[in-house]
Design an enzyme around this catalytic site. Structure first.
Site, short mmCIF file in Angstrom:
data_model
loop_
_atom_site.label_atom_id
_atom_site.label_comp_id
_atom_site.label_asym_id
_atom_site.label_seq_id
_atom_site.Cartn_x
_atom_site.Cartn_y
_atom_site.Cartn_z
N ASP A 160 -2.60 0.97 6.68
CA ASP A 160 -1.86 0.56 5.59
C ASP A 160 -1.34 -0.57 5.62
O ASP A 160 -1.18 -1.17 4.65
CB ASP A 160 -0.60 1.78 5.69
CG ASP A 160 -1.15 3.31 5.97
OD1 ASP A 160 -1.24 4.00 5.01
OD2 ASP A 160 -1.15 3.49 7.08
N ASP A 193 0.95 -1.03 0.09
CA ASP A 193 0.10 0.06 -0.05
C ASP A 193 0.93 1.32 0.05
O ASP A 193 1.40 1.68 0.99
CB ASP A 193 -0.87 -0.10 1.37
CG ASP A 193 -2.10 1.03 1.50
OD1 ASP A 193 -2.38 1.50 0.19
OD2 ASP A 193 -2.09 1.78 2.39
N GLU A 216 -0.99 -1.19 -4.98
CA GLU A 216 -2.32 -0.49 -5.19
C GLU A 216 -2.14 0.49 -6.48
O GLU A 216 -1.19 1.23 -6.56
CB GLU A 216 -2.63 0.25 -3.95
CG GLU A 216 -4.21 1.33 -4.23
CD GLU A 216 -4.59 1.81 -2.82
OE1 GLU A 216 -4.75 1.07 -1.79
OE2 GLU A 216 -4.61 3.02 -2.97
#
Lengths: 179, 179
Positions: free
Chosen positions: A141, A7, A68
């Site tokens: 996260d 992330d 991501e």
């Protein structure tokens, strides 16, 4: 299949490593956050993110890295740091020949909760359940990085064959430089 | 002072190397473009950009790298690639201990033409004149990279002292990783 999820972020870059195959219980191998100080030089923050991700890759040797996919929907300053941290993660993986998959936030949410609009608490709850943890990983996260890895394992059967074909093809692409 | 300027991009990453000091005639040492195929995997494009920039750094050993500061003012798809390519350039330089300076497009235009709103043709014309070239470097990304290097040389006296102090300080910054 061992997947390292990222992330991306400059201040906090979430990392989560999950092993398993679709349809079987999954195992969490590691979770954490690479942090860099907000007041450091941007270029030095990128070097610190690279060193952090390299350490995770060295330790866990994943077969896939899931990052991501960044959109410009947040504020400008945040999205630039996110795009730059994601570039570092993609670079570290691809340099080692590890296939990189990009998943959108809604793909990840839909994969682990059934809804592309799920909130962070819901994602954290499902990650906890799917990996049989005692509590949701923190910060968010870190949980998101695990969700990315889970998403990739579950979406993988079709996508990975495509990734491998493209990687093989692109390995011979020209790296042009004209003077 | 030898400066390598980078006009970041995934399809065309402009590179220009200029040597000189403020107030004296400048010399162009090299100019070119690192290209990656638009249909290649994003992660492999970043690896190709890294290899291209590394080759330029190896050949010219600049004391400073000047990179265009990316804003989210263009369309989303373009700005993401630009942000990611700029991250690679910043990373390559900082990893070698080369100070990285970021200049906005309007700072660069103002430095070489006197106006922050100058168009590409005007920037190209001034780069040609200032470096005593026969014709404007093409493509525009290459001319912009030279303009960045010139901008840095002219803005440098104050800024570089600051950069060096920050770099020294940040070299000891923590590279956190919690599990």
């Amino acid at each position: 299949m061992r997947v390292l999820g990222v992330d991306p972020g400059l201040t906090r870059c979430g990392i989560g490593v999950v092993e398993g195959v679709a349809g079987r219980p999954l195992t969490m191998l590691g979770v954490g956050v690479v942090r860099t100080p907000a007041d450091a030089e941007p270029a030095l923050r990128l070097v610190a993110v690279e060193q952090g991700i390299e350490a995770w890759l060295d330790e866990h040797r994943p077969e896939y890295v899931a990052v991501e996919r960044v959109f410009s929907q947040h504020n400008v300053r945040t999205v630039m740091g996110t795009a730059q941290a994601s570039a570092v993660a993609m670079l570290c993986a691809a340099r080692r020949g590890i296939p990189v998959a990009l998943h959108t936030p809604s793909e990840v949410k839909a994969a682990v909760t059934g809804s592309g609009r799920a909130d962070k608490a819901q994602v954290g709850a499902m990650v906890t359940r799917l990996l049989r943890l005692d509590a949701p990983p923190k910060p968010a996260d870190a949980a998101d990085a695990l969700a990315l890895a889970i998403c990739h394992i579950w979406r993988a059967p079709a996508q990975n064959r495509l990734q491998q074909a493209v990687a093989l093809h692109a390995a011979t692409a020209p790296k042009g430089r004209t003077a």
